[in-house]
Design a protein around this motif. Structure first.
Motif, PDB file in Angstrom:
ATOM      1  N   HIS A  14       5.971  13.521  -6.629  1.00 55.53           N
ATOM      2  CA  HIS A  14       6.540  14.835  -6.213  1.00 55.53           C
ATOM      3  C   HIS A  14       8.003  14.601  -6.474  1.00 55.53           C
ATOM      4  O   HIS A  14       8.877  13.462  -6.313  1.00 55.53           O
ATOM      5  CB  HIS A  14       6.448  14.492  -4.528  1.00 55.53           C
ATOM      6  N   HIS A  37      18.855   3.928   2.914  1.00 53.59           N
ATOM      7  CA  HIS A  37      17.428   3.401   2.639  1.00 53.59           C
ATOM      8  C   HIS A  37      16.788   3.303   3.875  1.00 53.59           C
ATOM      9  O   HIS A  37      15.683   4.084   4.185  1.00 53.59           O
ATOM     10  CB  HIS A  37      17.647   2.147   2.056  1.00 53.59           C
ATOM     11  N   TYR A  77      13.285   5.473   5.722  1.00 51.41           N
ATOM     12  CA  TYR A  77      12.134   5.022   6.419  1.00 51.41           C
ATOM     13  C   TYR A  77      11.986   5.206   7.846  1.00 51.41           C
ATOM     14  O   TYR A  77      10.872   5.647   8.053  1.00 51.41           O
ATOM     15  CB  TYR A  77      11.997   3.584   6.269  1.00 51.41           C
ATOM     16  N   SER A 137       9.902  -2.196   0.063  1.00 46.30           N
ATOM     17  CA  SER A 137      11.136  -2.864   1.135  1.00 46.30           C
ATOM     18  C   SER A 137      10.156  -3.235   2.239  1.00 46.30           C
ATOM     19  O   SER A 137       9.075  -2.808   2.266  1.00 46.30           O
ATOM     20  CB  SER A 137      12.074  -1.828   1.244  1.00 46.30           C
TER      21      SER A 137
HETATM   22  C1  LIG Z   1       2.718   4.477  -6.890  1.00 47.32           C
HETATM   23  C2  LIG Z   1       4.050   5.172  -6.550  1.00 47.32           C
HETATM   24  C3  LIG Z   1       4.343   6.419  -6.634  1.00 47.32           C
HETATM   25  C4  LIG Z   1       5.353   6.827  -6.308  1.00 47.32           C
HETATM   26  N1  LIG Z   1       5.644   8.167  -6.285  1.00 47.32           N
HETATM   27  C5  LIG Z   1       6.830   8.623  -6.405  1.00 47.32           C
HETATM   28  C6  LIG Z   1       7.145   9.973  -6.283  1.00 47.32           C
HETATM   29  O1  LIG Z   1       6.325  11.070  -6.542  1.00 47.32           O
HETATM   30  N2  LIG Z   1       8.267  10.542  -6.227  1.00 47.32           N
HETATM   31  C7  LIG Z   1       9.450   9.922  -5.827  1.00 47.32           C
HETATM   32  O2  LIG Z   1      10.335  10.135  -5.528  1.00 47.32           O
HETATM   33  N3  LIG Z   1       9.182   8.393  -5.827  1.00 47.32           N
HETATM   34  C8  LIG Z   1       8.039   7.910  -5.849  1.00 47.32           C
HETATM   35  N4  LIG Z   1       7.954   6.546  -5.889  1.00 47.32           N
HETATM   36  C9  LIG Z   1       9.024   5.566  -5.668  1.00 47.32           C
HETATM   37  C10 LIG Z   1       9.295   5.414  -4.276  1.00 47.32           C
HETATM   38  O3  LIG Z   1       9.835   6.817  -3.848  1.00 47.32           O
HETATM   39  C11 LIG Z   1      10.252   4.068  -4.088  1.00 47.32           C
HETATM   40  O4  LIG Z   1       9.625   3.088  -4.476  1.00 47.32           O
HETATM   41  C12 LIG Z   1      10.841   4.466  -2.750  1.00 47.32           C
HETATM   42  O5  LIG Z   1      11.964   4.689  -3.043  1.00 47.32           O
HETATM   43  C13 LIG Z   1      10.610   3.415  -1.936  1.00 47.32           C
HETATM   44  O6  LIG Z   1      11.667   2.253  -1.895  1.00 47.32           O
HETATM   45  P1  LIG Z   1      11.460   0.884  -1.630  1.00 47.32           P
HETATM   46  O7  LIG Z   1      10.732   0.198  -2.677  1.00 47.32           O
HETATM   47  O8  LIG Z   1      12.846   0.318  -1.403  1.00 47.32           O
HETATM   48  O9  LIG Z   1      10.704   0.896  -0.319  1.00 47.32           O
HETATM   49  C14 LIG Z   1       6.651   6.072  -6.181  1.00 47.32           C
HETATM   50  C15 LIG Z   1       6.163   4.628  -5.745  1.00 47.32           C
HETATM   51  C16 LIG Z   1       4.929   4.034  -6.384  1.00 47.32           C
HETATM   52  C17 LIG Z   1       4.898   2.599  -5.935  1.00 47.32           C
END
Ligand SMILES: Cc1cc2nc3c(=O)[nH]c(=O)nc-3n(C[C@H](O)[C@H](O)[C@H](O)COP(=O)(O)O)c2cc1C
Length: 353
Positions: free
Chosen positions: A51, A134, A138, A189
């Motif tokens: 997305h 961040h 969440y 996270s």
């Molecule tokens: C399999 C997977 C698919 C993801 N798809 C999207 C996406 O479609 N769009 C997006 O903006 N972020 C995507 N993300 C990234 C997440 O938005 C990102 O990991 C998020 O910011 C969470 O942050 P954190 O790792 O600090 O919790 C994806 C992450 C994963 C693991």
């Protein structure tokens, strides 16, 4: 455990090197439709539609719209699971739950959402949508999924929280295929782990080595959870070859191409929230990473037998779904189906014997 394999749709073009003569830029609906239909025909189990409202590399470039494309793909396919990502602040939970339930109906029980809490600040800023810090993103996502989950179950939902005030909303028709569409969560996270343990069915982990993945799975399994055990998916960029050296050569080739993208990557880095965990995890890689969401850091680079063996090891550690990236996408997706699928089946049979 049966392993499942999925493909990332080419929603913003190539996932590895962005300027590759073997994979000219193409994020069109026509290409994605063909890609997902072919993935289904080859035996892949899932397609993931990320997305993004604007192309995260350069907003002059095309970007496929996830939710309208998902509805169309649901109508055109017949077996493959359609997983569509969603960033909560972009849709009110009632509207999004209604859309998800509709696509569940169109697909006859093959739809899933992937809840992601965003990293690309520019996408929100330019639209005038607040890009909260961040943990606040969440907190918002948690309230959002709580209401979406209940709505998808067909419940009449009344909810008053910090962000939403819903009084007696109910979606009809309800899901006639199962309790509700599946909920995947992407993010590493602590609040992402809490969120998936409380509200997710499958946790998507960014590509990284087996020992990291084991520790991540353990840390989420230790969290309080009601209901069925959590399942796990891993994102990975695959470079598989006849031999170890053929794969290494293909890796070097893509790496050389990827150096042309330095300026674009630097801009993307500037737009990335520094608090996002995946930004830091990957800095531990000893070799440069190709692909997004961990990409080759998962180590699925090698001969067919090596790649199959590593997949098997991830499977033993609890990974059930492998969400794959390739380049050039279509050709390598075919190669994986032809060479790795039979090796996985053979390995599973040996293990069962
Ligand atoms: C399999 C997977 C698919 C993801 N798809 C999207 C996406 O479609 N769009 C997006 O903006 N972020 C995507 N993300 C990234 C997440 O938005 C990102 O990991 C998020 O910011 C969470 O942050 P954190 O790792 O600090 O919790 C994806 C992450 C994963 C693991």
């Amino acid at each position: 455990m049966t392993l499942r394999f999925g493909v990332w749709a080419a929603v913003h073009g190539s996932r590895g090197a962005l300027q590759d003569p073997d994979e000219p830029f193409d994020a069109s609906w026509a290409r994605n439709k063909k890609l997902v239909l072919e993935a289904e025909a080859l035996g892949y189990d899932s397609a993931l539609i990320a997305h993004h409202t604007a192309n995260p590399y350069d907003d002059e470039w095309d970007q496929l719209e996830a939710w309208s494309a998902a509805a169309a793909l649901a109508a055109l396919t017949s077996r493959i699971e359609i997983i569509t990502a969603i960033k909560p602040p972009l849709y009110h939970p009632v509207i999004l739950a209604k859309m998800a339930q509709q696509i569940e109906h169109i697909s006859q029980g093959r739809f899933a959402i992937n809840l992601v809490n965003a990293w690309n600040r520019a996408e929100y800023d330019k639209a005038g949508i607040t890009f909260a810090e961040h943990d606040q993103r969440y907190a918002y996502g948690r309230e959002w999924i709580e209401t979406v989950e209940a709505l998808l179950r067909g419940e009449r939902v009344s909810f008053k929280g910090q962000y939403f005030d819903i009084s007696g909303f109910q979606l009809r028709p309800a899901d006639p295929y199962r309790a509700r569409p599946l909920i995947y969560v992407g993010g590493e996270s602590a609040p992402a782990k809490d969120l998936v343990a409380a509200h997710g069915d499958v946790w998507f982990i960014n590509g990284q080595p087996l020992e990291n993945v084991r520790a991540l799975i353990e840390s989420v399994r230790a969290r309080p959870r009601a209901g069925a055990p959590l399942r796990f998916g891993l994102s990975a960029f695959v470079i598989a070859g006849e031999t170890t050296s053929a794969a290494a050569e293909a890796y070097e080739h893509l790496l050389a191409l990827a150096t042309k993208d330095a300026e674009i990557r630097a801009r993307q880095k500037q737009n990335t929230d520094p608090a996002v965990v995946m930004k830091h995890t990957h800095t531990y890689s000893k070799t440069p990473i190709i692909g997004t969401n961990g990409g080759t850091f998962a180590g699925l680079v090698g001969s067919y037998d090596e790649v199959a063996a590593r997949i098997d090891a991830f499977g033993q550690a609890g990974i059930e779904l492998f969400m794959l990236q390739f380049q050039p996408f279509e050709a390598e997706m075919r190669r994986f189906a032809a060479e790795i699928f039979p090796r996985i089946t053979a390995a599973a049979k040996t293990a069962a014997a």
